[in-house]
Design a protein around this motif. Structure first.
Motif, PDB file in Angstrom:
ATOM      1  N   PHE A 201       0.843  -1.192   0.000  1.00 53.60           N
ATOM      2  CA  PHE A 201       0.000   0.000   0.000  1.00 53.60           C
ATOM      3  C   PHE A 201       0.882   1.247   0.000  1.00 53.60           C
ATOM      4  O   PHE A 201       2.090   1.176   0.209  1.00 53.60           O
ATOM      5  CB  PHE A 201      -0.879   0.052   1.262  1.00 53.60           C
ATOM      6  CG  PHE A 201      -1.777  -1.134   1.456  1.00 53.60           C
ATOM      7  CD1 PHE A 201      -3.050  -1.153   0.914  1.00 53.60           C
ATOM      8  CD2 PHE A 201      -1.363  -2.226   2.212  1.00 53.60           C
ATOM      9  CE1 PHE A 201      -3.895  -2.228   1.116  1.00 53.60           C
ATOM     10  CE2 PHE A 201      -2.197  -3.312   2.420  1.00 53.60           C
ATOM     11  CZ  PHE A 201      -3.459  -3.317   1.860  1.00 53.60           C
ATOM     12  N   VAL A 202       0.231   2.390  -0.207  1.00 51.18           N
ATOM     13  CA  VAL A 202       0.880   3.689  -0.008  1.00 51.18           C
ATOM     14  C   VAL A 202      -0.077   4.571   0.786  1.00 51.18           C
ATOM     15  O   VAL A 202      -1.253   4.701   0.419  1.00 51.18           O
ATOM     16  CB  VAL A 202       1.240   4.372  -1.350  1.00 51.18           C
ATOM     17  CG1 VAL A 202       1.631   5.843  -1.111  1.00 51.18           C
ATOM     18  CG2 VAL A 202       2.389   3.643  -2.030  1.00 51.18           C
ATOM     19  N   ASP A 203       0.421   5.129   1.890  1.00 50.36           N
ATOM     20  CA  ASP A 203      -0.357   6.093   2.669  1.00 50.36           C
ATOM     21  C   ASP A 203      -0.055   7.493   2.131  1.00 50.36           C
ATOM     22  O   ASP A 203       1.081   7.973   2.243  1.00 50.36           O
ATOM     23  CB  ASP A 203       0.027   6.034   4.151  1.00 50.36           C
ATOM     24  CG  ASP A 203      -0.468   4.759   4.825  1.00 50.36           C
ATOM     25  OD1 ASP A 203      -1.217   4.005   4.181  1.00 50.36           O
ATOM     26  OD2 ASP A 203      -0.103   4.535   5.992  1.00 50.36           O
ATOM     27  N   ALA A 204      -1.053   8.131   1.536  1.00 52.26           N
ATOM     28  CA  ALA A 204      -0.850   9.454   0.938  1.00 52.26           C
ATOM     29  C   ALA A 204      -0.434  10.467   1.997  1.00 52.26           C
ATOM     30  O   ALA A 204      -0.799  10.361   3.176  1.00 52.26           O
ATOM     31  CB  ALA A 204      -2.122   9.905   0.236  1.00 52.26           C
ATOM     32  N   ASP A 205       0.332  11.476   1.569  1.00 52.17           N
ATOM     33  CA  ASP A 205       0.774  12.514   2.491  1.00 52.17           C
ATOM     34  C   ASP A 205      -0.374  13.467   2.824  1.00 52.17           C
ATOM     35  O   ASP A 205      -1.528  13.231   2.433  1.00 52.17           O
ATOM     36  CB  ASP A 205       1.982  13.277   1.922  1.00 52.17           C
ATOM     37  CG  ASP A 205       1.670  13.960   0.593  1.00 52.17           C
ATOM     38  OD1 ASP A 205       0.481  14.141   0.268  1.00 52.17           O
ATOM     39  OD2 ASP A 205       2.626  14.329  -0.116  1.00 52.17           O
ATOM     40  N   ASN A 206      -0.073  14.528   3.526  1.00 52.06           N
ATOM     41  CA  ASN A 206      -1.122  15.435   4.019  1.00 52.06           C
ATOM     42  C   ASN A 206      -1.502  16.541   3.044  1.00 52.06           C
ATOM     43  O   ASN A 206      -2.044  17.570   3.448  1.00 52.06           O
ATOM     44  CB  ASN A 206      -0.695  16.053   5.353  1.00 52.06           C
ATOM     45  CG  ASN A 206       0.597  16.854   5.228  1.00 52.06           C
ATOM     46  OD1 ASN A 206       1.181  16.945   4.152  1.00 52.06           O
ATOM     47  ND2 ASN A 206       1.050  17.427   6.331  1.00 52.06           N
ATOM     48  N   ARG A 207      -1.232  16.342   1.778  1.00 58.43           N
ATOM     49  CA  ARG A 207      -1.664  17.312   0.781  1.00 58.43           C
ATOM     50  C   ARG A 207      -3.187  17.439   0.805  1.00 58.43           C
ATOM     51  O   ARG A 207      -3.910  16.445   0.789  1.00 58.43           O
ATOM     52  CB  ARG A 207      -1.200  16.881  -0.608  1.00 58.43           C
ATOM     53  CG  ARG A 207      -1.503  17.897  -1.710  1.00 58.43           C
ATOM     54  CD  ARG A 207      -1.042  17.372  -3.057  1.00 58.43           C
ATOM     55  NE  ARG A 207       0.352  16.956  -3.014  1.00 58.43           N
ATOM     56  CZ  ARG A 207       0.980  16.377  -4.032  1.00 58.43           C
ATOM     57  NH1 ARG A 207       0.315  16.103  -5.150  1.00 58.43           N
ATOM     58  NH2 ARG A 207       2.251  16.027  -3.918  1.00 58.43           N
ATOM     59  N   ALA A 208      -3.690  18.658   0.869  1.00 61.09           N
ATOM     60  CA  ALA A 208      -5.136  18.890   1.012  1.00 61.09           C
ATOM     61  C   ALA A 208      -5.891  18.440  -0.235  1.00 61.09           C
ATOM     62  O   ALA A 208      -5.455  18.671  -1.370  1.00 61.09           O
ATOM     63  CB  ALA A 208      -5.403  20.367   1.280  1.00 61.09           C
ATOM     64  N   ASN A 209      -7.023  17.785  -0.016  1.00 58.01           N
ATOM     65  CA  ASN A 209      -7.905  17.377  -1.106  1.00 58.01           C
ATOM     66  C   ASN A 209      -9.046  18.386  -1.260  1.00 58.01           C
ATOM     67  O   ASN A 209      -9.440  19.038  -0.286  1.00 58.01           O
ATOM     68  CB  ASN A 209      -8.489  15.998  -0.813  1.00 58.01           C
ATOM     69  CG  ASN A 209      -7.472  14.886  -0.975  1.00 58.01           C
ATOM     70  OD1 ASN A 209      -6.841  14.757  -2.016  1.00 58.01           O
ATOM     71  ND2 ASN A 209      -7.301  14.088   0.075  1.00 58.01           N
ATOM     72  N   PRO A 210      -9.587  18.548  -2.456  1.00 64.66           N
ATOM     73  CA  PRO A 210     -10.727  19.462  -2.659  1.00 64.66           C
ATOM     74  C   PRO A 210     -11.877  19.099  -1.719  1.00 64.66           C
ATOM     75  O   PRO A 210     -12.205  17.919  -1.556  1.00 64.66           O
ATOM     76  CB  PRO A 210     -11.104  19.227  -4.126  1.00 64.66           C
ATOM     77  CG  PRO A 210      -9.842  18.754  -4.774  1.00 64.66           C
ATOM     78  CD  PRO A 210      -9.153  17.928  -3.729  1.00 64.66           C
ATOM     79  N   GLY A 211     -12.460  20.073  -1.090  1.00 69.77           N
ATOM     80  CA  GLY A 211     -13.535  19.825  -0.160  1.00 69.77           C
ATOM     81  C   GLY A 211     -13.067  19.396   1.221  1.00 69.77           C
ATOM     82  O   GLY A 211     -13.876  19.206   2.129  1.00 69.77           O
TER      83      GLY A 211
END
Length: 258
Positions: A201-211
């Motif tokens: 797996f890959v745990d995505a970083d804390n880059r903000a998602n739309p909404g």
């Protein structure tokens, strides 16, 4: 023929029993001392191992992203990929997201695992982050359902070979609620062939998602390191045992009639 002195025989029996008890007690004390010292030494060894592990993780988190091909090769060779920063590019297959029951900052909800279709047609399950319990369904957070080619950076995480413990509930595939990350079942439940799914797996970083959802960067690296105090406890008990034995021996010498 002189009669046998019964008093001499009667006195020798208590002395013999007393000597036997001392031998048994001595063996028990030595065994207990050996066990306590072994446990203390084992905790010291665990301490060194845990410190090295934490230092290793710290270095990985501070390092530059590792090429995706390198992580893939390392995983295939049985190497340690945990917490290595990696980047991948592909398109999210949002209709196939899986939900892992979790808590984040004291709030109950789910981690959203979405297959990322790579350029070569294979899939990588990405933990995009946390959504509250009431936002489980994708329709309640449509802004965050990214489309088109996406670049993902996060931490590589190894798959679990089996259920962590009998205490962990069984996954409820029908309701799309996973209590442990069974990658094969996650893939199979959305119709993905095992051969086309990357075995990690890959745990995505804390880059903000739309909404604002999912909330990325949810990897919790909390490895307790209490081995030093455990070692002090076991060595301390060994020291107490030695003190008790020494005091007992001194008492016998001072009052031998006891």
């Amino acid at each position: 023929m002189p009669a046998k002195d019964a008093s001499v025989t009667d006195l020798s029996k208590p002395a013999s029993r007393s000597g036997g008890r001392r031998i048994v007690t001595g063996i028990a004390v030595l065994a207990a001392l050996a066990i306590l010292l072994s446990l203390g030494t084992w905790q010291v060894e665990r301490l060194h191992w845990k410190e090295a592990l934490l230092a290793n993780i710290g270095e990985r988190l501070a390092a530059a992203p590792v090429p995706f091909a390198e992580i893939e090769k390392l995983s295939a060779d049985g190497g340690d990929i945990e917490y290595r920063i990696v980047s991948a590019t592909g398109r999210y297959d949002n209709d196939r997201e899986r939900h892992f029951f979790a808590t984040w900052n004291g709030e109950t909800g789910y981690y959203v695992y979405t297959p990322l279709e790579l350029p070569d047609g294979r899939f990588l399950f990405v933990n995009r982050g946390f959504v509250p319990f009431e936002r489980k369904e994708a329709g309640t957070r449509s802004d965050g359902q990214l489309t088109g080619e996406q670049a993902v950076t996060g931490l590589a995480r190894a798959r679990l070979p089996a259920k962590p413990s009998w205490l962990v509930p069984d996954n409820d595939v029908a309701k799309n609620i996973f209590y442990w990350k069974d990658l094969d079942v996650m893939a199979q439940s959305v119709g993905l062939e095992k051969a086309r799914v990357l075995p990690f797996f890959v745990d995505a970083d804390n880059r903000a998602n739309p909404g604002g959802l999912p909330v990325g960067g949810v990897t919790q690296i909390d490895l307790p390191n209490n081995h030093l105090q455990y070692a002090f406890t076991w060595y301390g008990l060994a020291a107490v045992l030695v003190v008790i034995v020494v005091l007992s021996m001194m008492r016998r010498r001072r009052w031998p009639e006891e």
